[in-house]
Scaffold this motif. Structure first.
Motif, PDB file in Angstrom:
ATOM      1  N   ASP A 291       0.820  -1.202   0.000  1.00  0.00           N
ATOM      2  CA  ASP A 291       0.000   0.000   0.000  1.00  0.00           C
ATOM      3  C   ASP A 291       0.856   1.255   0.000  1.00  0.00           C
ATOM      4  N   ARG A 292       0.221   2.370  -0.350  1.00  0.00           N
ATOM      5  CA  ARG A 292       0.799   3.679  -0.117  1.00  0.00           C
ATOM      6  C   ARG A 292       0.556   4.014   1.351  1.00  0.00           C
ATOM      7  N   LEU A 293       1.606   4.134   2.106  1.00  0.00           N
ATOM      8  CA  LEU A 293       1.488   4.177   3.564  1.00  0.00           C
ATOM      9  C   LEU A 293       1.751   5.547   4.163  1.00  0.00           C
ATOM     10  N   GLY A 294       1.610   6.598   3.359  1.00  0.00           N
ATOM     11  CA  GLY A 294       1.881   7.925   3.871  1.00  0.00           C
ATOM     12  C   GLY A 294       1.065   8.265   5.101  1.00  0.00           C
ATOM     13  N   ALA A 295      -0.241   7.930   5.083  1.00  0.00           N
ATOM     14  CA  ALA A 295      -1.100   8.271   6.219  1.00  0.00           C
ATOM     15  C   ALA A 295      -0.727   7.465   7.458  1.00  0.00           C
ATOM     16  N   LEU A 296      -0.430   6.182   7.276  1.00  0.00           N
ATOM     17  CA  LEU A 296      -0.091   5.341   8.425  1.00  0.00           C
ATOM     18  C   LEU A 296       1.226   5.786   9.066  1.00  0.00           C
ATOM     19  N   TYR A 297       2.224   6.087   8.249  1.00  0.00           N
ATOM     20  CA  TYR A 297       3.486   6.581   8.801  1.00  0.00           C
ATOM     21  C   TYR A 297       3.266   7.912   9.516  1.00  0.00           C
ATOM     22  N   ALA A 298       2.404   8.754   8.955  1.00  0.00           N
ATOM     23  CA  ALA A 298       2.099  10.023   9.612  1.00  0.00           C
ATOM     24  C   ALA A 298       1.432   9.789  10.958  1.00  0.00           C
ATOM     25  N   ALA A 299       0.514   8.825  11.018  1.00  0.00           N
ATOM     26  CA  ALA A 299      -0.167   8.529  12.279  1.00  0.00           C
ATOM     27  C   ALA A 299       0.835   8.137  13.358  1.00  0.00           C
ATOM     28  N   ILE A 300       1.817   7.321  12.997  1.00  0.00           N
ATOM     29  CA  ILE A 300       2.828   6.880  13.969  1.00  0.00           C
ATOM     30  C   ILE A 300       3.665   8.060  14.445  1.00  0.00           C
ATOM     31  N   ASP A 301       3.891   9.004  13.570  1.00  0.00           N
ATOM     32  CA  ASP A 301       4.662  10.193  13.944  1.00  0.00           C
ATOM     33  C   ASP A 301       3.841  11.138  14.825  1.00  0.00           C
ATOM     34  N   LEU A 302       2.557  11.310  14.512  1.00  0.00           N
ATOM     35  CA  LEU A 302       1.748  12.341  15.161  1.00  0.00           C
ATOM     36  C   LEU A 302       1.267  11.953  16.551  1.00  0.00           C
ATOM     37  N   VAL A 303       1.103  10.660  16.805  1.00  0.00           N
ATOM     38  CA  VAL A 303       0.557  10.234  18.094  1.00  0.00           C
ATOM     39  C   VAL A 303       1.619  10.393  19.185  1.00  0.00           C
ATOM     40  N   ARG A 304       1.171  10.761  20.371  1.00  0.00           N
ATOM     41  CA  ARG A 304       2.112  10.908  21.481  1.00  0.00           C
ATOM     42  C   ARG A 304       2.633   9.540  21.903  1.00  0.00           C
ATOM     43  N   ARG A 305       3.710   9.515  22.627  1.00  0.00           N
ATOM     44  CA  ARG A 305       4.229   8.272  23.189  1.00  0.00           C
ATOM     45  C   ARG A 305       3.174   7.669  24.121  1.00  0.00           C
ATOM     46  N   GLY A 306       2.993   6.367  23.996  1.00  0.00           N
ATOM     47  CA  GLY A 306       1.987   5.679  24.785  1.00  0.00           C
ATOM     48  C   GLY A 306       0.569   5.875  24.272  1.00  0.00           C
ATOM     49  N   GLY A 307       0.425   6.488  23.103  1.00  0.00           N
ATOM     50  CA  GLY A 307      -0.901   6.764  22.560  1.00  0.00           C
ATOM     51  C   GLY A 307      -1.439   5.614  21.719  1.00  0.00           C
ATOM     52  N   THR A 308      -2.564   5.875  21.073  1.00  0.00           N
ATOM     53  CA  THR A 308      -3.278   4.844  20.319  1.00  0.00           C
ATOM     54  C   THR A 308      -3.487   5.294  18.882  1.00  0.00           C
TER      55      THR A 308
END
Length: 394
Positions: A291-308
């Motif tokens: 897949d094109r994973l731009g959104a998923l990689y962004a989600a991992i970057d944007l969420v705080r540590r310990g987040g969901t």
């Protein structure tokens, strides 16, 4: 009857096809009065052709009037107004009893290792005729249809088929703490509704990210702090952290999936399966799809540590590279999956009153006759004419 049929990549047509007939004693036949075009339908329009046959009827967001019931049906009767969940679920198996209707053991597609069958959604999910048609055969007539009251327009209830439960589950899985923060990536119908539900359920800060003006304007009008990806593509993470004391949001909802604005090489690889015979293209997508994973990689970057991170966008790749070191280091939690429609109906239905808490009455941007569905697909795919959500009237 008239129905929208798939004929090839970017080729859908309204044709006259045989009316559905009763096949089992608990079937019902529903005359469709409204049926939506979903962002997931664009996956069929663009990528998943190897799992479709010319003439397949599309659509999985339908409601209408019961016309005929089988001899074992007691829960609904001719004349009843019903919404049809996009999951084809029996309502009685172990998985359904756990509120996991998308994993229904009665309709799982074992040939492809898939969960519950879906209306109008390829051989991967049961090859069941869809609801962008004048009539629809609905199995499990005692447990599957959602009976709704007379009176309000279809717009009040039709989103129970998919949009509302999918967005509700996305917010539930995001586990936003009271007064907490959430970023929603993608402000199409699911992302837009997820922002509204997150606010309704007590989120203190809801950030929305998109690159389509109309979507950004619409979410902003509902109190969402919007970030234009065209301005923040290189510094989106910093922009979100600037709004959250440098941490990132408590949760991120990825409502984009494999339609993400992303890598052109991957897009080319997806398109390359098109000219291949189905016998070659199917295993390529199943076993080697990326897949094109731009959104998923962004989600991992944007969420705080310990987040969901909550994934409601559909991904189809079997070999997607995941940044496991980063995920582990940030101690992230992930939840994902097709929405379990009936699991959330008791929570949502009481909100569909005249107060219109979630703004469903004005949610559709376009109401069109079924005969105009091919042009509507093209317009939606091109993000033109301010189209965000279209309801078709057979």
């Amino acid at each position: 009857m008239r129905a929208l049929t798939w004929q090839g990549r970017r080729d859908v047509r309204v044709e006259t096809v045989p009316d559905p007939v009763m096949e089992k004693p608990d079937d019902v036949i529903v005359r469709i009065t409204s049926t939506g075009i979903c962002g997931s339908d664009l996956h069929l329009y663009e990528v998943l052709g190897p799992f479709l046959d010319p003439g397949d009827i599309l659509g999985h967001e339908a409601m209408g009037i019961v016309e005929e019931v089988g001899p074992e049906v007691r829960a609904v009767a001719p004349g009843d107004r019903v919404v049809i969940p996009f999951n084809v679920s029996c309502g009685t198996c172990y998985m359904c009893s756990q509120g996991l209707q998308s994993q229904c053991e009665t309709t799982q597609v074992h040939a492809y290792g898939s969960g519950a069958s879906l209306f109008g959604y390829t051989k991967l999910y049961g090859h069941v005729p869809g609801g962008q048609a004048e009539y629809l055969r609905v199995p499990f007539g005692n447990t599957l249809p959602i009976k709704v009251p007379e009176g309000p327009s279809d717009d009040r209830f039709v989103y129970l088929s998919d949009v509302l439960p999918t967005a509700w589950q996305a917010v539930e899985y995001a586990a936003v703490p009271p007064g907490g923060s959430v970023t929603v990536l993608g402000l199409g119908p699911i992302g837009d509704m997820a922002t509204r539900i997150a606010q309704h359920r007590g989120a203190g800060l809801v950030i929305g990210v998109d690159l389509v003006n109309e979507r950004l304007e619409r979410a902003s009008a509902h109190g969402v702090k919007c970030l234009d990806l065209r301005r923040h593509e290189k510094d989106l993470g910093q922009a979100v952290r600037d709004l959250t004391d440098g941490r990132g949001t408590d949760a991120v909802i990825d409502a984009v999936g494999m339609e993400a604005h992303g890598h052109q090489v991957t897009k080319a690889a997806q398109w390359a399966t098109g000219p291949l015979p189905d016998a070659l293209a199917q295993p390529l997508l199943q076993k080697a799809g990326v897949d094109r994973l731009g959104a998923l990689y962004a989600a991992i970057d944007l969420v705080r540590r310990g987040g969901t991170v909550s994934l409601s966008g559909v991904y189809g790749g079997a070999m997607d590279p995941m940044p496991l070191l980063r995920m582990f280091d940030k101690q992230l939690q992930f939840r994902m999956g097709q929405a379990n429609v009936w699991r959330w109906v008791p929570d949502i239905l009481p909100l569909l009153t005249d107060e219109d808490t979630l703004g469903v009455d004005g949610f559709a941007t376009h109401h069109l006759p079924l005969e105009e569905a091919p042009q509507a697909y093209a317009t939606f795919q091109a993000k033109k004419d301010r189209m965000i959500k279209t309801l078709l009237r057979p």
